[in-house]
Design a protein around this motif. Sequence first.
Motif, PDB file in Angstrom:
ATOM      1  N   ASP A 105       3.002  13.416   5.865  1.00  0.00           N
ATOM      2  CA  ASP A 105       3.816  12.276   5.079  1.00  0.00           C
ATOM      3  C   ASP A 105       4.443  13.024   3.909  1.00  0.00           C
ATOM      4  N   HIS A 106       3.762  14.081   3.348  1.00  0.00           N
ATOM      5  CA  HIS A 106       4.520  14.846   2.284  1.00  0.00           C
ATOM      6  C   HIS A 106       5.497  15.273   2.500  1.00  0.00           C
ATOM      7  N   ALA A 132       5.003   3.653   7.430  1.00  0.00           N
ATOM      8  CA  ALA A 132       5.163   3.612   5.939  1.00  0.00           C
ATOM      9  C   ALA A 132       6.501   3.067   5.598  1.00  0.00           C
ATOM     10  N   THR A 185       0.734  -1.142   0.238  1.00  0.00           N
ATOM     11  CA  THR A 185       0.083  -0.128  -0.067  1.00  0.00           C
ATOM     12  C   THR A 185       0.755   1.169  -0.043  1.00  0.00           C
ATOM     13  N   ASP A 226      -0.259   4.100   1.233  1.00  0.00           N
ATOM     14  CA  ASP A 226      -0.853   4.986   2.174  1.00  0.00           C
ATOM     15  C   ASP A 226      -0.279   4.387   3.534  1.00  0.00           C
ATOM     16  N   PRO A 227       0.203   4.987   4.523  1.00  0.00           N
ATOM     17  CA  PRO A 227       0.745   4.657   5.867  1.00  0.00           C
ATOM     18  C   PRO A 227      -0.549   3.862   6.641  1.00  0.00           C
ATOM     19  N   THR A 271      -3.372  17.211   8.132  1.00  0.00           N
ATOM     20  CA  THR A 271      -3.712  15.739   8.068  1.00  0.00           C
ATOM     21  C   THR A 271      -2.386  14.924   7.803  1.00  0.00           C
ATOM     22  N   GLN A 272      -2.535  13.670   7.838  1.00  0.00           N
ATOM     23  CA  GLN A 272      -1.528  12.508   8.127  1.00  0.00           C
ATOM     24  C   GLN A 272      -0.778  12.843   6.551  1.00  0.00           C
ATOM     25  N   THR A 273      -1.612  13.212   5.496  1.00  0.00           N
ATOM     26  CA  THR A 273      -1.020  13.300   4.206  1.00  0.00           C
ATOM     27  C   THR A 273      -0.048  14.652   4.203  1.00  0.00           C
ATOM     28  N   ARG A 286       9.460   4.045   3.258  1.00  0.00           N
ATOM     29  CA  ARG A 286       9.921   5.097   2.443  1.00  0.00           C
ATOM     30  C   ARG A 286      11.194   4.922   2.234  1.00  0.00           C
ATOM     31  N   ASP A 342      -5.873  17.777   0.392  1.00  0.00           N
ATOM     32  CA  ASP A 342      -5.912  16.843   1.621  1.00  0.00           C
ATOM     33  C   ASP A 342      -4.666  17.028   2.548  1.00  0.00           C
TER      34      ASP A 342
END
Length: 204
Positions: A160-161, A72, A27, A29-30, A155-157, A74, A135
Amino acid sequence: MTDEPGLFKAPPIAEQERMVEALLFATADPMTPAQLAGRMPHGCDPASALAGLRKRYDGRGVQLVRVGDAWAMRTAPDLGYLMSHEVTETRKLSRAAIETLAIIAYHQPTTRAEIEEIRGVSVSRGTIDQLIELDWVRLGRRRMTPGRPVTFIVTQTFLDHFGLESARDLPGLKELRSAGLLDNRPSPGAEPEEDDGQEQLFGD
């Protein structure tokens, strides 16, 4: 009736690590420990498997990283340049959107009125809608104050970004100003700045 020994016994921790590894690789996504547990056999301990897996990947080209409450796989930060031609993504935002995002990140949970008070100008609905569509911002809990205004949080996004484990890992105010994000803010009563000028988020 005699219970079969080990009928509900969890797999060995090494096998659990393999399961977690497979799930995270499958996946983009985390995934949280709870999400992992929902995919794994009864009795598994995703937290222990994650700890062992993170140690095993330490120093490797791919690492297990925490993103908020999730995990995740990475690319190691020092090898990111190898992937730059594949993952470079242009996200152009107006200065108003950049400042709004920075205020939400540093003051979350925060209301529209609080954002406007800090910026000194009104915040258009389109600015916040754009951040929500990316997001990077989402609605938080309503404040228990008159009118019960809604709050905004990152957000978590978003985390993560930008390679952040949590909002606590955000750069300091001095670093933001040197990056051109929070300087030249209009003072109260000044003419509202145009939202047409495009800036690169967290760029020079």
